[in-house]
Design an enzyme around this catalytic site. Structure first.
Site, short mmCIF file in Angstrom:
data_model
loop_
_atom_site.label_atom_id
_atom_site.label_comp_id
_atom_site.label_asym_id
_atom_site.label_seq_id
_atom_site.Cartn_x
_atom_site.Cartn_y
_atom_site.Cartn_z
N GLY A 469 0.78 -1.44 -0.29
CA GLY A 469 0.29 -0.06 -0.28
C GLY A 469 1.39 1.36 -0.15
O GLY A 469 0.43 2.39 -0.05
N ARG A 628 16.28 11.99 -2.51
CA ARG A 628 16.00 12.31 -4.16
C ARG A 628 14.56 11.63 -3.58
O ARG A 628 14.08 10.37 -3.08
CB ARG A 628 16.07 12.11 -4.90
CG ARG A 628 15.80 11.93 -6.56
CD ARG A 628 16.28 11.69 -7.22
NE ARG A 628 15.76 11.81 -8.49
CZ ARG A 628 16.06 11.89 -9.98
NH1 ARG A 628 16.66 10.58 -9.97
NH2 ARG A 628 15.75 12.18 -11.27
N ILE A 629 13.30 12.31 -3.60
CA ILE A 629 11.60 11.95 -3.53
C ILE A 629 11.80 11.77 -4.81
O ILE A 629 11.59 12.30 -5.96
CB ILE A 629 10.73 12.68 -2.61
CG1 ILE A 629 11.30 13.34 -1.79
CG2 ILE A 629 9.73 12.68 -2.63
CD1 ILE A 629 11.52 12.12 -0.46
N GLN A 638 2.80 9.06 2.92
CA GLN A 638 3.49 8.22 3.95
C GLN A 638 3.94 8.22 5.12
O GLN A 638 4.15 7.90 6.29
CB GLN A 638 5.00 7.13 2.89
CG GLN A 638 4.60 6.42 1.88
CD GLN A 638 3.98 4.94 3.04
OE1 GLN A 638 4.44 4.28 3.39
NE2 GLN A 638 2.89 4.87 2.39
N LYS A 701 16.60 7.67 -0.81
CA LYS A 701 16.63 6.62 0.84
C LYS A 701 14.83 7.28 0.27
O LYS A 701 14.63 7.23 0.35
CB LYS A 701 17.13 7.50 1.50
CG LYS A 701 18.66 7.94 1.82
CD LYS A 701 19.01 9.49 2.54
CE LYS A 701 20.40 9.50 2.71
NZ LYS A 701 20.42 10.23 3.85
N GLU A 705 9.67 4.25 6.91
CA GLU A 705 9.37 4.35 8.18
C GLU A 705 9.40 6.09 9.17
O GLU A 705 9.49 6.18 10.56
CB GLU A 705 10.99 3.39 9.08
CG GLU A 705 11.14 2.40 7.88
CD GLU A 705 10.19 1.33 8.08
OE1 GLU A 705 10.12 0.97 9.98
OE2 GLU A 705 9.99 -0.15 7.38
#
Length: 740
Positions: A469, A628-629, A638, A701, A705
């Site tokens: 998800g 980097r997103i 998230q 990255k 979490e």
């Protein structure tokens, strides 16, 4: 294609989920929704004692119910492996004996599966399960961590020592020592744990399972039942939440396969909500912190000890105590982790395992030290900031935490904070502002991906990773679209199938970084083949082009230096190929030269009713530095989800045990409290720019979490600021704030 115009890239953009339509229309099928003719249904009977043996199981009344096919117990089940090694899985604890469902007469925990009723209909199976009578030989059990602290033992790993922490602490001008407590917290994913096993004949099985690792489950089932890998296929196309609870194979998969082998027909087994509380959970943990500092806020000593719950049969633990060494400078430090064995199931990973608990305690302790020093909590963290991983004495691939502090504080308005507790109010409510730091690992794992490019400009991208998800389908499609120069709609993604290219379990926030690089490598192999074919074309525009000079852009292969290009369709037509299929593996060099982490700064506002003690978390700002997103939309979700979970950790979540019976009292989502809409107000997510050319070629990255880490501490610190009362045991409920 003498010229070309490059379409806007997908990587880094707020892209909607490619699987979203299937999910909102109900087209997405989950493990308990696959139907075949002749499907039988199972219902589990669980133990009502916490420790002992089964003296007798009487299934006669259940077997008399019309439609009941069989009742399986340890006495009549099909054969299972007898060695511990056969029950090991990829992420289970190294030490101990894994749980073997329906194996023998031993009772290891209350709620343990002890019988499986099989029937033509689920309702019949469930009714018949209530008729199974069990007699036990009870033994004295223990489920209370606090009552067994004298039995705690040190985990056999080296202590992380720097200097002489005890001596430095004793000599510090300002000292803070305290104990923090996090209770057992249970997973409550929307989708219940389920397995549908299709009997394919000749002993071959297809297992639709709720899991975070199809290949892990496949290997596990082969071990337990001594089956050949080609005879067991595990499929999990969609997962309705897991976040650690599905990393290990759960017992319903074993029982469903047992049933299919016993009946030689297809079987579905769905656990009830109560039964899922017999699976994994975040272990109850006592965190002991001792911080010593000079009067100007220089840390002279850090001691962190964790004492956590594990089962009687496995040693489960995660890194609770090492995070200070990544965040704050101190020449003297010691860490230690202890376990206490209880008559409970083995704990499991749960969103940022170790960090969610350990950083909660660390960041509350830092706040208390700031109060003792009469320093702003943010200022203390800046004074103690570490640019190196002190455990290994190495720099980071990137660490933009200072910028997280700055941007987060500016967005929150931290400079307007009044330092004194109880000094800010709004009507009948006390207002509190608190902050904390978050840190997590930036992990990456070897995996493979396959790409099939067809002449009509479509590509299929496949990998065995699961999508729980978090948006893995979408990330894979985005990366493939950019690397292949195709529109997003021309990309099809398949995952969650044990027959697909190798992947580890989906966890640890390593999925996006890992699978993206596998796709990049495979796309490069596709481009290499296209260039080879293009060079054979008469008067080829790409004659003499080198692979590194080319790119796949807007449906063509282009020489970026000359601008000359040829369409993929023309290349494949000339080469007389309908499809190009390539598979590559991405692996990552092990290096101790740098630390790899993500970081965050969390700022929280709470409002507490002065008379009633009711707490509201009215604002949270979470500023995250995570390389980097890939997708700012799903990444934002998230982090928001992590913040909501952190609110639950701080104020709501707690598994309550009746220690007399070793039984969970609130094993349902009515009495196990989690945040709902009314509990969640304004959440702002900031992604701090963090280029990272060292960690991997794309600078990625993971961000799954990090969203929860530090949130509970920021809220707890805000509650202290609002009320002047320090509560160190979670959850912080109103009774803990009222005068005693």
């Amino acid at each position: 294609m003498a010229g070309f115009s490059k379409m806007a890239p997908y990587i880094g953009t707020p892209t909607s989920r490619v699987d979203g339509h299937a999910k909102v229309t109900g087209a997405a099928k989950y493990a308990g929704e696959f139907n075949v003719p002749g499907l039988a249904f199972g219902a589990v009977v669980t133990s009502t004692i916490a420790k002992g043996r089964i003296a007798r199981i009487d299934a006669s009344e259940a077997l008399r119910v019309k439609g009941v096919l069989d009742v399986l117990t340890h006495e009549n089940r099909p054969r299972m492996a007898a060695t511990n090694a056969a029950y090991k899985d990829d992420v289970g604890p190294e030490k101990g004996s894994p749980f073997r469902p329906l194996y023998d007469d031993k009772i290891l925990f209350n709620g343990q599966p002890i019988a499986l009723v099989l029937a033509e209909e689920w309702e019949i199976a469930r009714f018949a399960a209530s008729l199974v009578r069990v007699e036990y030989i009870k033994q004295t059990h223990g489920t209370d961590l606090l009552a067994r602290l004298d039995q705690a033992f040190v985990v056999e790993t080296p202590e992380r020592l720097r200097g002489k922490a005890d001596k430095a602490y004793a000599g510090s001008a300002v000292r803070h020592e305290a104990e923090y407590y996090i209770p057992i917290e249970h997973h409550n994913p929307m989708e219940l744990y389920a397995s549908t096993v299709l009997w394919e004949g000749d002993g071959k099985l297809t297992v639709y399972d709720k899991t975070q690792g199809v290949q892990n489950v496949q290997r596990y089932l082969c071990g337990v039942f001594k089956m050949k890998p080609d005879d067991v296929r595990v499929v999990s196309p969609f997962v309705g939440g897991a976040f650690g609870s599905g990393l290990r194979p759960q017992y319903q998969a074993v029982l469903a396969v047992l049933a299919a082998r016993a009946l030689q027909r297809s079987v579905r087994l769905v656990l009830t909500r109560r039964q899922t509380y017999g699976l994994g959970y975040r272990p109850a943990t006592i965190e002991r912190l001792a911080l010593g500092a000079t009067v100007d806020g220089t840390l002279e000593a850090i001691s962190h000890e964790a004492i956590a719950v594990t089962s009687q049969y496995e040693d489960f633990y995660r890194n609770d105590t090492g995070w200070a060494g990544l965040l704050y400078k101190s020449a003297n430090a010691k860490n230690r982790h202890k376990l206490v064995r209880l008559d409970l199931p083995t704990p499991s990973d749960m969103r940022a395992p170790g960090a969610a608990t350990g950083v909660y305690a660390l960041e509350c302790a830092m706040d208390e030290l700031a109060v003792a020093l009469k320093l702003d909590p943010l200022e203390l963290r800046l004074r103690c900031y570490s640019d190196r991983d002190q455990h290994e004495d190495v720099p980071y691939t990137s660490k933009n935490l200072r910028e997280c502090y700055r941007q987060g504080a500016d967005a929150f308005g931290w400079s307007k904070r009044s330092a004194a507790p109880r000094s800010m109010r709004e009507g009948s409510e006390l207002v509190g502002w608190g902050m904390a730091t978050g840190v997590w690992e930036a992990l990456q794992m070897e995996c493979a991906a396959r790409i099939v490019l067809t002449a009509n400009g479509h590509a299929e991208v496949v990998c065995a990773f699961s999508d729980i998800g978090t948006g893995t389908y979408t990330i894979m499609a985005q990366v493939a679209a950019d690397m292949l120069g195709l529109p997003l709609d021309n990309i099809t993604v398949r995952l969650g199938d044990s027959t697909l290219p190798q992947a580890p379990v989906e966890g640890g926030s390593w999925t996006a970084a890992s699978v993206s690089h596998a796709i990049v490598r495979t796309a490069e192999a596709v481009r290499k083949e296209l260039l080879r074919l293009a060079k054979t074309m008469p008067n080829s525009p790409l004659a003499g082009s080198k692979l590194n000079d080319t790119a796949l852009i807007d449906g063509g292969i282009v020489n970026r230096k000359t601008g000359r290009a040829v369409s993929i369709a023309d290349v494949m037509r000339h080469g007389d190929v309908d499809r190009i299929e390539r598979e590559s593996t991405a692996s990552f060099k092990e290096s101790n030269a740098h630390a790899r982490n993500t970081h965050s700064a969390i700022f929280a506002e709470v409002k507490v009713d002065e008379e009633l003690g009711v707490i509201r978390v009215t604002r949270v700002v979470n500023a995250v530095a995570a390389g980097r997103i890939l997708n700012t939309k799903t990444a934002h979700s998230q982090i928001m989800g992590g913040v909501v979970w952190g609110i639950g950790m701080a104020l709501h979540e707690e598994t309550l045990l009746d220690h007399e019976f070793g039984r969970i009292m609130n094993a349902n989502i009515a009495e196990y409290h989690v945040p709902v809409n009314a509990d969640v107000h304004d959440i702002e997510v900031i992604f701090v720019d963090e280029p990272d050319a060292i960690i991997n070629p794309l600078g990625i990255k993971g961000i799954g979490e990090i969203g929860i880490v530090g949130v509970a501490a920021a809220i707890a610190n805000a509650i202290y600021h609002s009320t002047g009362k320090r509560v160190r045991d979670l959850p912080i409920t109103l009774d803990k704030l009222l005068p005693r």
